[in-house]
Write a protein that holds these residues in place. Structure first.
Motif, PDB file in Angstrom:
ATOM      1  N   LEU A  36       0.859  -1.177   0.000  1.00 25.28           N
ATOM      2  CA  LEU A  36       0.000   0.000   0.000  1.00 25.28           C
ATOM      3  C   LEU A  36       0.893   1.224   0.000  1.00 25.28           C
ATOM      4  N   GLY A  37       0.967   1.893  -1.135  1.00 26.86           N
ATOM      5  CA  GLY A  37       1.866   3.022  -1.289  1.00 26.86           C
ATOM      6  C   GLY A  37       1.123   4.340  -1.343  1.00 26.86           C
ATOM      7  N   GLY A  38       1.840   5.392  -1.690  1.00 27.88           N
ATOM      8  CA  GLY A  38       1.253   6.718  -1.749  1.00 27.88           C
ATOM      9  C   GLY A  38       1.089   7.314  -0.374  1.00 27.88           C
ATOM     10  N   GLU A  39       0.606   8.554  -0.346  1.00 28.63           N
ATOM     11  CA  GLU A  39       0.460   9.264   0.929  1.00 28.63           C
ATOM     12  C   GLU A  39      -0.523   8.571   1.864  1.00 28.63           C
ATOM     13  N   VAL A  40      -1.613   8.034   1.311  1.00 28.64           N
ATOM     14  CA  VAL A  40      -2.606   7.367   2.150  1.00 28.64           C
ATOM     15  C   VAL A  40      -2.058   6.044   2.676  1.00 28.64           C
ATOM     16  N   GLY A  41      -1.373   5.284   1.816  1.00 26.21           N
ATOM     17  CA  GLY A  41      -0.776   4.042   2.267  1.00 26.21           C
ATOM     18  C   GLY A  41       0.244   4.267   3.364  1.00 26.21           C
ATOM     19  N   GLN A  42       1.038   5.339   3.219  1.00 25.52           N
ATOM     20  CA  GLN A  42       2.027   5.665   4.247  1.00 25.52           C
ATOM     21  C   GLN A  42       1.339   6.091   5.542  1.00 25.52           C
ATOM     22  N   ALA A  43       0.287   6.899   5.429  1.00 31.97           N
ATOM     23  CA  ALA A  43      -0.422   7.363   6.618  1.00 31.97           C
ATOM     24  C   ALA A  43      -1.081   6.201   7.350  1.00 31.97           C
ATOM     25  N   GLY A  44      -1.633   5.245   6.600  1.00 38.01           N
ATOM     26  CA  GLY A  44      -2.274   4.091   7.224  1.00 38.01           C
ATOM     27  C   GLY A  44      -1.289   3.126   7.847  1.00 38.01           C
ATOM     28  N   GLY A  45      -0.087   3.037   7.264  1.00 41.16           N
ATOM     29  CA  GLY A  45       0.979   2.223   7.812  1.00 41.16           C
ATOM     30  C   GLY A  45       0.579   0.773   8.050  1.00 41.16           C
ATOM     31  N   ALA A  46       1.195   0.188   9.072  1.00 41.29           N
ATOM     32  CA  ALA A  46       0.965  -1.223   9.382  1.00 41.29           C
ATOM     33  C   ALA A  46      -0.469  -1.472   9.836  1.00 41.29           C
ATOM     34  N   GLU A  47      -1.098  -0.463  10.461  1.00 35.61           N
ATOM     35  CA  GLU A  47      -2.464  -0.634  10.952  1.00 35.61           C
ATOM     36  C   GLU A  47      -3.444  -0.847   9.809  1.00 35.61           C
ATOM     37  N   LEU A  48      -3.401   0.007   8.801  1.00 39.25           N
ATOM     38  CA  LEU A  48      -4.307  -0.150   7.668  1.00 39.25           C
ATOM     39  C   LEU A  48      -3.968  -1.415   6.886  1.00 39.25           C
ATOM     40  N   ALA A  49      -2.682  -1.707   6.695  1.00 40.80           N
ATOM     41  CA  ALA A  49      -2.282  -2.904   5.952  1.00 40.80           C
ATOM     42  C   ALA A  49      -2.799  -4.168   6.636  1.00 40.80           C
ATOM     43  N   ALA A  50      -2.732  -4.202   7.969  1.00 45.06           N
ATOM     44  CA  ALA A  50      -3.216  -5.371   8.703  1.00 45.06           C
ATOM     45  C   ALA A  50      -4.716  -5.542   8.541  1.00 45.06           C
ATOM     46  N   ARG A  51      -5.446  -4.436   8.576  1.00 43.25           N
ATOM     47  CA  ARG A  51      -6.903  -4.522   8.415  1.00 43.25           C
ATOM     48  C   ARG A  51      -7.263  -4.987   7.002  1.00 43.25           C
ATOM     49  N   VAL A  52      -6.540  -4.478   5.998  1.00 43.35           N
ATOM     50  CA  VAL A  52      -6.788  -4.928   4.629  1.00 43.35           C
ATOM     51  C   VAL A  52      -6.476  -6.413   4.500  1.00 43.35           C
TER      52      VAL A  52
END
Length: 396
Positions: free
Chosen positions: A334-350
């Protein structure tokens, strides 16, 4: 058939130069160890490269041992200067480096939507010229440009795309005109971000992966078996046009509003956050969508933030599941500004949502370079091109 002596010398010279690029200054003894060449062969190549102005003595090694110190050889960094541009809908950023990739200066400037094509091009070119001057460079050898949209695989030119500013295409020609000695190349921004993540970021251990770009717009870069795929028309990764459920319509050939972009583009993320009662400072230092996601991640105990992140993760997982079903990359960043802002937390939820959508094992990782990945990828490609030319053996 064994290589001719001249070919063998050229191969050895390029190997030594790339080792100096990767490892930094080295002694002749270290070059001998790393290349496996004999001492006389290393002495000859050092003499050749120094005579060609590609390497020079930059110091000494072995100050703690008896006897004379060994000379340290390094690439002549100011033999060439390079520039990279990250061209966005809302502005442009530039960095100027030397031949070994040391950043000498960086600058950026907003370009407003109501700016005409001519003035917008002039602003961008003037920014590059100022950066070159501040870096103390007389001229540029290579300019690498990252831009949204399709790159024609036959011509290497940025194609005319509906919804993108006209000044994007004009900028490439203007830079070539104002910098006639420079080699100017343009590449899709998401492809450059993937290159940077593979060399210096979250995909260093992957030969096959997909980078899903989540920023102002939406895109994807596909790397299979170490090779970046562009497609017959340069459109590999145009995931914003992917028809998905939940958009209330279908995309068209000129509008991705009914596609995946409608779920995870910056405007869609802002609307989703508002529906969960979340807001961000419109005058803040980062794009609103990224600020909203960052704020939600920072407050995981807040029920509204958790619900927003879950809803966003569900949307992102729809696109990731489609990618996994078609390509089975094993890893999605997950790249880009949103991917960076979400970090490991957003990646784990996805990742958790993806497990319920796809039978294929797919890691979901946060990109490490965020929005800076495009500029970094442009610098890496510019450096590669310059070194390929400068390190090439002279024609006989």
């Amino acid at each position: 058939m064994p290589a001719s002596p001249s070919t063998a010398r050229a191969i050895n010279d390029r190997l030594a130069l790339h080792l100096l690029q990767q490892e930094g200054p080295l002694t002749a003894g270290q070059l001998k160890l790393l290349t496996g060449l004999s001492r006389p062969s290393v002495a000859d190549l050092v003499e050749r490269l120094a005579a060609a102005g590609l390497i020079t003595v930059v110091g000494e090694s072995g100050a703690q041992r008896r006897g004379p110190n060994a000379r340290l050889y390094g690439i002549v960094a100011d033999r060439a200067h390079l520039a990279a541009l990250d061209v966005r809908t809302e502005g442009v950023a530039v960095a100027v480096t030397d031949l070994v990739g040391r950043v000498l200066t960086e600058a950026s400037a907003p370009i407003h939507q109501d700016t005409g094509t001519g003035p917008a091009v002039e602003q961008a070119v003037a920014l590059v010229e100022r950066a070159v001057k501040e870096a103390g460079a007389e001229r540029l050898h290579t300019v690498g440009i990252g831009a949204p949209g399709l790159i024609d695989p036959a011509s290497g030119e940025l194609r005319d795309s509906t919804g993108l500013p006209a000044w994007h295409r004009r900028l490439v020609a203007a830079l070539q005109e104002r910098l006639p000695e420079a080699r100017v190349t343009v590449e899709n921004e998401t492809n450059l971000a993937a290159l940077a993540e593979q060399r210096e970021g979250a995909a260093r251990d992957r030969d096959t992966f997909v980078l899903l770009w989540l920023g102002h717009g939406t895109g994807a870069a596909v790397v299979l078996d170490g090779r970046l795929l562009r497609g017959a028309s340069g459109g590999t990764g145009e995931i914003g046009f992917l028809p998905v459920p939940g958009t209330g319509g279908l995309p068209s050939s000129t509008d991705c509003g009914g596609g995946f972009h409608a779920l995870v583009g910056s405007a869609a993320i802002a609307d989703l956050a508002a529906a969960h009662g979340l807001t961000a400072d419109p005058e803040g230092p980062e794009p609103a969508a990224a600020a909203l996601v960052r704020g939600a991640v920072a407050g995981p105990g807040d029920a509204r933030s958790a619900a927003f992140l879950d809803a966003l993760a569900g949307r992102v997982a729809v696109g990731v599941a489609s990618v996994a079903a078609l390509l089975d990359p094993g890893c999605v960043l997950l790249g880009g500004e949103v991917g960076q802002a979400g970090g490991a937390e957003l990646a784990a939820r996805v990742g958790r949502r993806l497990q319920g959508l796809s039978p294929l094992s797919t890691q979901v990782r946060p990109g490490e370079l965020g929005g800076a990945a495009v500029l970094r990828g442009a610098l890496l490609t510019a450096r590669d091109r310059a070194q390929d030319e400068l390190f090439a053996p002279p024609e006989r």
